[in-house]
Scaffold this motif. Sequence first.
Motif, mmCIF file in Angstrom:
data_model
loop_
_atom_site.group_PDB
_atom_site.id
_atom_site.type_symbol
_atom_site.label_atom_id
_atom_site.label_comp_id
_atom_site.label_asym_id
_atom_site.label_seq_id
_atom_site.Cartn_x
_atom_site.Cartn_y
_atom_site.Cartn_z
ATOM 1 N N PRO A 132 -21.024 20.006 0.417
ATOM 2 C CA PRO A 132 -20.309 18.849 -0.150
ATOM 3 C C PRO A 132 -19.173 18.396 0.767
ATOM 4 C CG PRO A 132 -20.595 20.589 -1.795
ATOM 5 C CD PRO A 132 -20.972 21.180 -0.471
ATOM 6 N N PRO A 133 -18.929 17.092 0.845
ATOM 7 C CA PRO A 133 -17.862 16.591 1.735
ATOM 8 C C PRO A 133 -16.498 17.186 1.427
ATOM 9 C CG PRO A 133 -19.237 14.785 0.926
ATOM 10 C CD PRO A 133 -19.639 15.992 0.164
ATOM 11 N N GLN A 134 -16.260 17.530 0.150
ATOM 12 C CA GLN A 134 -14.940 18.050 -0.218
ATOM 13 C C GLN A 134 -14.821 19.558 -0.036
ATOM 14 O OE1 GLN A 134 -17.273 17.148 -2.296
ATOM 15 N NE2 GLN A 134 -17.341 18.421 -4.142
ATOM 16 N N ALA A 135 -15.907 20.228 0.368
ATOM 17 C CA ALA A 135 -15.872 21.689 0.494
ATOM 18 C C ALA A 135 -14.953 22.108 1.642
ATOM 19 C CB ALA A 135 -17.274 22.231 0.726
ATOM 20 N N ARG A 136 -14.247 23.189 1.407
ATOM 21 C CA ARG A 136 -13.348 23.747 2.408
ATOM 22 C C ARG A 136 -13.528 25.262 2.432
ATOM 23 N NH1 ARG A 136 -13.245 19.101 3.039
ATOM 24 N NH2 ARG A 136 -11.474 17.661 3.229
ATOM 25 N N MET A 137 -13.031 25.869 3.483
ATOM 26 C CA MET A 137 -12.972 27.329 3.522
ATOM 27 C C MET A 137 -11.508 27.732 3.677
ATOM 28 S SD MET A 137 -14.101 28.651 7.309
ATOM 29 C CE MET A 137 -13.544 30.269 6.840
ATOM 30 N N ARG A 138 -11.154 28.799 2.977
ATOM 31 C CA ARG A 138 -9.781 29.293 3.047
ATOM 32 C C ARG A 138 -9.784 30.653 3.713
ATOM 33 N NH1 ARG A 138 -8.393 29.611 -2.146
ATOM 34 N NH2 ARG A 138 -7.091 27.752 -2.289
ATOM 35 N N ARG A 139 -9.030 30.766 4.781
ATOM 36 C CA ARG A 139 -8.828 32.051 5.425
ATOM 37 C C ARG A 139 -7.514 32.637 4.912
ATOM 38 N NH1 ARG A 139 -12.379 32.546 9.743
ATOM 39 N NH2 ARG A 139 -13.118 30.574 10.674
ATOM 40 N N SER A 140 -7.579 33.851 4.416
ATOM 41 C CA SER A 140 -6.382 34.476 3.850
ATOM 42 C C SER A 140 -5.369 34.785 4.947
ATOM 43 C CB SER A 140 -6.760 35.759 3.121
ATOM 44 O OG SER A 140 -7.668 35.481 2.075
ATOM 45 N N ALA A 141 -4.123 34.861 4.543
ATOM 46 C CA ALA A 141 -3.045 35.190 5.487
ATOM 47 C C ALA A 141 -3.195 36.639 5.959
ATOM 48 C CB ALA A 141 -1.698 34.989 4.822
ATOM 49 N N THR A 142 -2.856 36.859 7.199
ATOM 50 C CA THR A 142 -2.859 38.201 7.787
ATOM 51 C C THR A 142 -1.495 38.434 8.436
ATOM 52 O OG1 THR A 142 -3.612 37.520 9.994
ATOM 53 C CG2 THR A 142 -5.314 37.883 8.309
ATOM 54 N N PRO A 143 -1.221 39.671 8.875
ATOM 55 C CA PRO A 143 0.042 39.906 9.587
ATOM 56 C C PRO A 143 0.192 39.058 10.847
ATOM 57 C CG PRO A 143 -0.945 41.980 8.894
ATOM 58 C CD PRO A 143 -1.961 40.925 8.631
ATOM 59 N N PHE A 197 -20.040 43.692 7.223
ATOM 60 C CA PHE A 197 -19.341 42.559 7.836
ATOM 61 C C PHE A 197 -18.132 42.204 6.974
ATOM 62 C CE2 PHE A 197 -22.359 40.550 4.938
ATOM 63 C CZ PHE A 197 -21.578 39.617 4.290
ATOM 64 N N ILE A 198 -17.207 41.520 7.592
ATOM 65 C CA ILE A 198 -16.001 41.066 6.893
ATOM 66 C C ILE A 198 -16.228 39.637 6.414
ATOM 67 C CG2 ILE A 198 -13.543 40.555 7.139
ATOM 68 C CD1 ILE A 198 -13.423 42.713 9.304
ATOM 69 N N ASN A 199 -15.973 39.379 5.144
ATOM 70 C CA ASN A 199 -16.056 38.030 4.620
ATOM 71 C C ASN A 199 -15.009 37.163 5.323
ATOM 72 O OD1 ASN A 199 -17.687 36.590 2.859
ATOM 73 N ND2 ASN A 199 -16.192 36.615 1.222
ATOM 74 N N SER A 200 -15.455 36.084 5.957
ATOM 75 C CA SER A 200 -14.542 35.276 6.768
ATOM 76 C C SER A 200 -13.495 34.541 5.950
ATOM 77 C CB SER A 200 -15.340 34.261 7.599
ATOM 78 O OG SER A 200 -16.130 34.947 8.552
ATOM 79 N N GLY A 201 -13.727 34.420 4.669
ATOM 80 C CA GLY A 201 -12.789 33.704 3.811
ATOM 81 C C GLY A 201 -13.434 33.460 2.473
#
Length: 202
Positions: free
Chosen positions: A112-123, A192-196
């Motif tokens: 969807p055009p409005q879809a985004r991915m959020r990467r969590s904050a890290t140190p 694997f690590i979930n990218s976000g």
Amino acid sequence: MHPYYTIIFAILHSPYFPLVLLLTGFALVFLAGYRAEKKGRSFAQADIKGEIVEIILENKPDADFRSFKVATFIAIKLQIANDGPATVSVIDWSLEVQVGNVRAAAKRIDIPPQARMRRSATPFAMEHIAPLDPLDKKCRETPLRHNIPLEGWLLFELPTREIPDPKNGRLRVLITDSLSQTHEIIREASPFINSGNLIWQE
């Protein structure tokens, strides 16, 4: 007269000899053209290779009972390149997921055009929100030329009844090009690590 000469003499003076000669010529021309076309097709090959560089898994809840999971969204970031000489477009994508001995096909869906991915904050980095750049759209608009890489995201939906939890499963992406050739990119089963996480509106 030698028997062979007699046979040759009879063939040369046969009323059907011109017709046989004509048909033989047509056959030779057809065979030469077929071989040339086959040789041309053998060189007109694409060889799409690549790797899965990021993965996001997100639960799809039931429309009425939000706590009930009905499917898993699988977002895959791919980097691909065409190592073959033929310029092609990609006309189809599919994904096979395997966990143990169970295999299931995931359905590709448009991002969807409005879809985004959020990467969590890290140190080392702040929280980051970015759009998902659709690879399927890129490949529709830009043919894959020799050795020019493309990168982007694909989104699939895997029903829970097939594989409840695809995490760390084997992923096999199948790519069909405009020459009807099929290519595959495989990520073997491994942690694997979930990218976000996916957010559909922001």
